[in-house]
Design a protein around this motif. Structure first.
Motif, PDB file in Angstrom:
ATOM      1  N   LEU A 192     -29.470  -8.046  13.536  1.00  0.00           N
ATOM      2  CA  LEU A 192     -28.132  -8.505  13.907  1.00  0.00           C
ATOM      3  C   LEU A 192     -27.673  -7.884  15.224  1.00  0.00           C
ATOM      4  CD1 LEU A 192     -26.208  -8.621  10.523  1.00  0.00           C
ATOM      5  CD2 LEU A 192     -27.469 -10.385  11.688  1.00  0.00           C
ATOM      6  N   VAL A 231     -16.172  -2.412   7.783  1.00  0.00           N
ATOM      7  CA  VAL A 231     -16.835  -3.419   8.611  1.00  0.00           C
ATOM      8  C   VAL A 231     -17.462  -4.508   7.743  1.00  0.00           C
ATOM      9  CG1 VAL A 231     -18.680  -3.793  10.279  1.00  0.00           C
ATOM     10  CG2 VAL A 231     -17.290  -1.744  10.427  1.00  0.00           C
ATOM     11  N   ARG A 232     -18.088  -4.068   6.674  1.00  0.00           N
ATOM     12  CA  ARG A 232     -18.777  -4.987   5.769  1.00  0.00           C
ATOM     13  C   ARG A 232     -17.783  -5.892   5.035  1.00  0.00           C
ATOM     14  NH1 ARG A 232     -23.996  -4.047   3.326  1.00  0.00           N
ATOM     15  NH2 ARG A 232     -24.578  -6.029   2.415  1.00  0.00           N
ATOM     16  N   ALA A 260     -26.932 -12.661   6.720  1.00  0.00           N
ATOM     17  CA  ALA A 260     -27.823 -11.542   6.399  1.00  0.00           C
ATOM     18  C   ALA A 260     -27.127 -10.423   5.629  1.00  0.00           C
ATOM     19  CB  ALA A 260     -28.449 -10.998   7.680  1.00  0.00           C
ATOM     20  N   LEU A 261     -25.886 -10.122   5.971  1.00  0.00           N
ATOM     21  CA  LEU A 261     -25.220  -9.003   5.311  1.00  0.00           C
ATOM     22  C   LEU A 261     -24.109  -9.465   4.370  1.00  0.00           C
ATOM     23  CD1 LEU A 261     -25.064  -6.282   8.103  1.00  0.00           C
ATOM     24  CD2 LEU A 261     -26.536  -6.376   6.108  1.00  0.00           C
ATOM     25  N   HIS A 295     -19.013  -8.126  13.821  1.00  0.00           N
ATOM     26  CA  HIS A 295     -18.369  -9.252  13.154  1.00  0.00           C
ATOM     27  C   HIS A 295     -19.191  -9.737  11.966  1.00  0.00           C
ATOM     28  CE1 HIS A 295     -16.130 -10.307  17.101  1.00  0.00           C
ATOM     29  NE2 HIS A 295     -15.518  -9.392  16.408  1.00  0.00           N
ATOM     30  N   ALA A 296     -20.505  -9.605  12.065  1.00  0.00           N
ATOM     31  CA  ALA A 296     -21.361 -10.083  10.978  1.00  0.00           C
ATOM     32  C   ALA A 296     -21.562  -9.017   9.909  1.00  0.00           C
ATOM     33  CB  ALA A 296     -22.708 -10.537  11.534  1.00  0.00           C
ATOM     34  N   GLY A 297     -20.930  -7.849  10.081  1.00  0.00           N
ATOM     35  CA  GLY A 297     -20.952  -6.864   9.010  1.00  0.00           C
ATOM     36  C   GLY A 297     -21.735  -5.588   9.279  1.00  0.00           C
ATOM     37  N   MET A 319     -28.836 -15.243  10.556  1.00  0.00           N
ATOM     38  CA  MET A 319     -28.229 -13.908  10.688  1.00  0.00           C
ATOM     39  C   MET A 319     -26.788 -13.884  10.180  1.00  0.00           C
ATOM     40  SD  MET A 319     -29.485 -12.599  14.402  1.00  0.00           S
ATOM     41  CE  MET A 319     -31.221 -12.474  14.822  1.00  0.00           C
ATOM     42  N   GLN A 375     -21.694 -17.849   7.501  1.00  0.00           N
ATOM     43  CA  GLN A 375     -21.127 -16.593   7.005  1.00  0.00           C
ATOM     44  C   GLN A 375     -20.143 -16.895   5.858  1.00  0.00           C
ATOM     45  OE1 GLN A 375     -20.122 -14.042  10.322  1.00  0.00           O
ATOM     46  NE2 GLN A 375     -19.088 -12.554   9.021  1.00  0.00           N
ATOM     47  N   ILE A 392     -32.595  -5.303   8.832  1.00  0.00           N
ATOM     48  CA  ILE A 392     -31.611  -6.385   8.945  1.00  0.00           C
ATOM     49  C   ILE A 392     -30.522  -6.049   9.967  1.00  0.00           C
ATOM     50  CG2 ILE A 392     -29.811  -7.635   7.688  1.00  0.00           C
ATOM     51  CD1 ILE A 392     -31.712  -7.675   5.293  1.00  0.00           C
ATOM     52  N   ALA A 445     -16.422  -8.584   7.274  1.00  0.00           N
ATOM     53  CA  ALA A 445     -17.385  -9.662   7.494  1.00  0.00           C
ATOM     54  C   ALA A 445     -17.388 -10.661   6.338  1.00  0.00           C
ATOM     55  CB  ALA A 445     -18.782  -9.086   7.695  1.00  0.00           C
TER      56      ALA A 445
END
Lengths: 355, 269
Positions: free
Chosen positions: A238, B70-71, B101-102, A248-250, B98, B150, A234, B74
């Motif tokens: 990304l 970071v997580r 996704a996290l 930014h998306a983690g 995407m 998101q 995953i 987000a």
């Protein structure tokens, strides 16, 4: 268009299913063919008997005809074929991960210096007659020097300190690869004639001397590496958005990069330690899989591993059966198949504008 | 929800931001406006946590951005960048996916949320297209859908409408304003003052790294102030339908004079 969308989805997943099944069946068939054929001529019914012996509970008398068949199959051909599967899978999955990390389909596991480092270590051990661990000196030395070289490149590039510095990692990798290549070249120049022979085997790759010990040594490293790498699917997807947007998306990009490089070094060093450098598998297989199933790493990573294992096993079968009783170095075979194949892929991409 | 406290940023000896303080509460859409090089995107980058300010700090929910992983970040904020990158041939729908996704969101909502986000920016027909072959505007709409799924309390947009046609500019900002009205915090860097005035409820005007004015569109878009900062004569009018200002440029007097002089010279005497 909406109806098209809904009809596209199931056909895509069933195509994936067919690909997994097809490749696994091909792998099984390849394994059977690999253990049934080779230089030593053994009647095929005896090989078959030896093949099923452990499952049917028959005991084999050593020294007899069937004992030879048993030894050839279980002690020579099977470990060799399994080693090809392990190494091919390791190199191909590591290649897929490096292509994902660098966002470049031309990346391969060697990009982080592990192959050239391992080669340098092997050449040093052969030419300088280092012999501290007996028969284990060469594989252990090659593994360690491969790993240390990658670590050195990472340390010099220190990508965590710079915003988006895969480019820096790449440049330092090229520099260190060149230095390692030069040192390898100089040591080769110093080598005696019989040393040159073993050097040649190393630099072209060979599965000839593989028995159960190397297989059982490499297998745990490779399996752990493959499983851990598969879990990065995953974040690797990304990362295709670029480092900043992945963050930014983690995705903790710095940590991901460190993990990917460490796992690649582990897989590649373990793969080349016993058999020498084998090129092109890590470059071509992920590329081929991407054109078949798209770039999603959830399937790209495992399918690259399966495809890589299959391809290397078939290449090894070719290496030992094309010119009997001699063996063609397997690195030559993979490169001579991989090169034209890669050209075809590039030409197809130009013509079709596909992936 | 998102607040900047006396933030300054100096890079290579250049002062990019100078003591900026700005509070963006939940339920508001703040537009960062100002001339080229004013520090709008830099400020947005600080808010996103891309960099830490040299002085001062940025806080999300009263807690410094630097303290989040970071997580965790987000889960708090999504960022739509100025330019989208895509390095492999993923399909549009995969790219939108995407965004989630996290995130630890209920998977049952995935399909509905993704579907809604794609419908909102009208990219459903492109769902199976190779996202590398999209036009600039289609890319921007795909990226907007991705940051929407998101589902974060804070949405940071860097010039979201730059590549879009009139219809999609309106739709995207309308969705952003709706999102803000539902209690989220939206901050957008905008070049088009009229789009900013029409959709944002607060404008923050920056110039040379400093925050010059912050408030409702009618208060910030004042012609004297705009002329001084943009070095361009403007005329501020009322929008014929909406209760918001419209800024149009006018010809500078020296250009007028030069033109008339040229005309004089070209006229044979």
């Amino acid at each position: 268009m909406t109806t098209l969308t809904s009809t596209l989805m199931p056909s895509r997943s069933s195509a994936l299913h067919r690909l997994y099944t097809g490749l696994l069946l091909a792998m099984l068939a390849g394994l059977v063919v690999s253990v049934m054929s080779g230089v030593v001529q053994v009647p095929s019914q005896e090989l078959l008997a030896a093949l099923i012996a452990p499952f049917s509970g028959t005991t084999m008398q050593t020294g007899s005809e069937s004992g030879v068949a048993h030894a050839v199959l279980w002690e020579l051909r099977l470990p060799r074929a399994l080693m090809a599967l392990l190494i091919g899978a390791s190199l191909a999955m590591a290649g897929a991960a490096m292509q994902g990390l660098f966002g470049n389909p031309l990346a391969d596991p060697g990009i982080v210096g592990v192959s050239s480092g391992a080669s340098l270590g092997a050449v040093m051990i052969i030419v300088l007659r280092i012999d501290v661990l007996g028969a284990w000196t060469l594989p252990v030395g090659a593994f360690c020097s491969g790993f240390v070289t990658t670590w050195l490149i990472y340390l010099l590039a220190r990508p965590s300190q710079f915003e988006g510095d895969n480019a820096r990692l790449l440049l330092i990798g090229i520099a260190i690869n060149a230095v390692a290549g030069a040192m390898t070249g100089y040591l080769t120049y110093l080598a005696s004639v019989e040393q040159l022979e073993s050097l040649m085997f190393w630099s072209m790759g060979s599965l000839a001397s593989v028995g159960w010990t190397p297989v059982l040594t490499v297998a745990p490293l490779a399996l752990v590496g493959l499983v851990l790498l598969r879990r990065q699917a995953i974040p690797l997807d990304l990362l295709a958005l670029g480092e900043r947007q992945a963050r930014h998306a983690g995705v903790d990009v710095t940590r991901l990069r460190r993990r990917l490089i460490a796992l690649t070094a582990l897989l590649t060093a373990a793969a080349v330690a016993f058999t020498g450098t084998i090129g092109f598998i890590g470059l071509v297989v992920p590329h081929l899989m991407r054109t078949l199933i798209g770039p999603g790493h959830r399937h790209l990573l495992p399918l690259s591993a399966i495809g890589g294992g299959l391809l290397l096993m078939l290449a090894d079968l070719g290496a030992r059966s094309l010119d009997p009783p001699n063996e063609i170095p397997i690195g030559i075979l993979t490169a001579s198949l991989g090169g034209p194949f890669f050209l075809w892929l590039v030409a197809r991409r130009q013509a079709g504008g596909g992936h | 929800m998102l607040s900047v406290h006396h933030a300054s940023l100096t890079l290579d000896g250049r002062r990019l931001l100078d003591d900026v303080s700005l509070d963006c509460p939940a339920g508001s859409l703040t537009a960062l406006i100002g001339p080229n090089g004013a520090g709008k995107s830099t400020l947005l980058g600080l808010m996103a946590g891309d960099r830490s300010p040299s002085d001062g700090h940025v806080a999300i929910n009263e807690c410094p951005v630097a303290a989040y992983s970071v997580r965790e970040l987000a889960a708090w904020r999504a960022v739509m960048p100025q330019d989208s990158v895509l390095r492999f041939a993923y399909r549009v729908e995969e790219v939108v996916r995407m965004g989630r996704a996290l995130r630890d969101l209920p998977p049952d909502d995935d399909e509905r949320t993704i579907g809604t986000a794609m419908r909102d920016v009208e990219i459903e027909p492109l769902a199976q297209r190779n996202a590398m072959t999209l036009s600039g505007g289609e890319q921007a709409r795909t990226t907007f859908a991705r940051v929407r799924v998101q589902q974060t309390p804070i949405l940071l947009l860097d010039e979201p409408t730059a590549a879009l046609d009139l219809r999609h500019q309106e739709r995207l900002l309308q969705r952003s304003a709706d999102w803000a009205a539902q209690g989220h915090c939206v901050v957008a860097v905008m070049h088009d003052l009229n789009l900013a005035a029409a959709h944002a409820d607060r404008l923050a005007l920056l110039d040379q790294g400093r925050l010059i004015a912050h408030g409702r569109p009618w208060d910030v878009l004042e012609s004297g102030q705009l002329e001084a900062i943009y070095r361009q004569p403007v005329c501020v009018m009322r929008h014929p339908e909406r209760d918001c200002p419209v800024v149009v440029t006018t010809t500078p007097t020296d250009v007028k004079r030069a033109r008339s002089t040229n005309a004089d010279m070209e006229t044979p005497t």
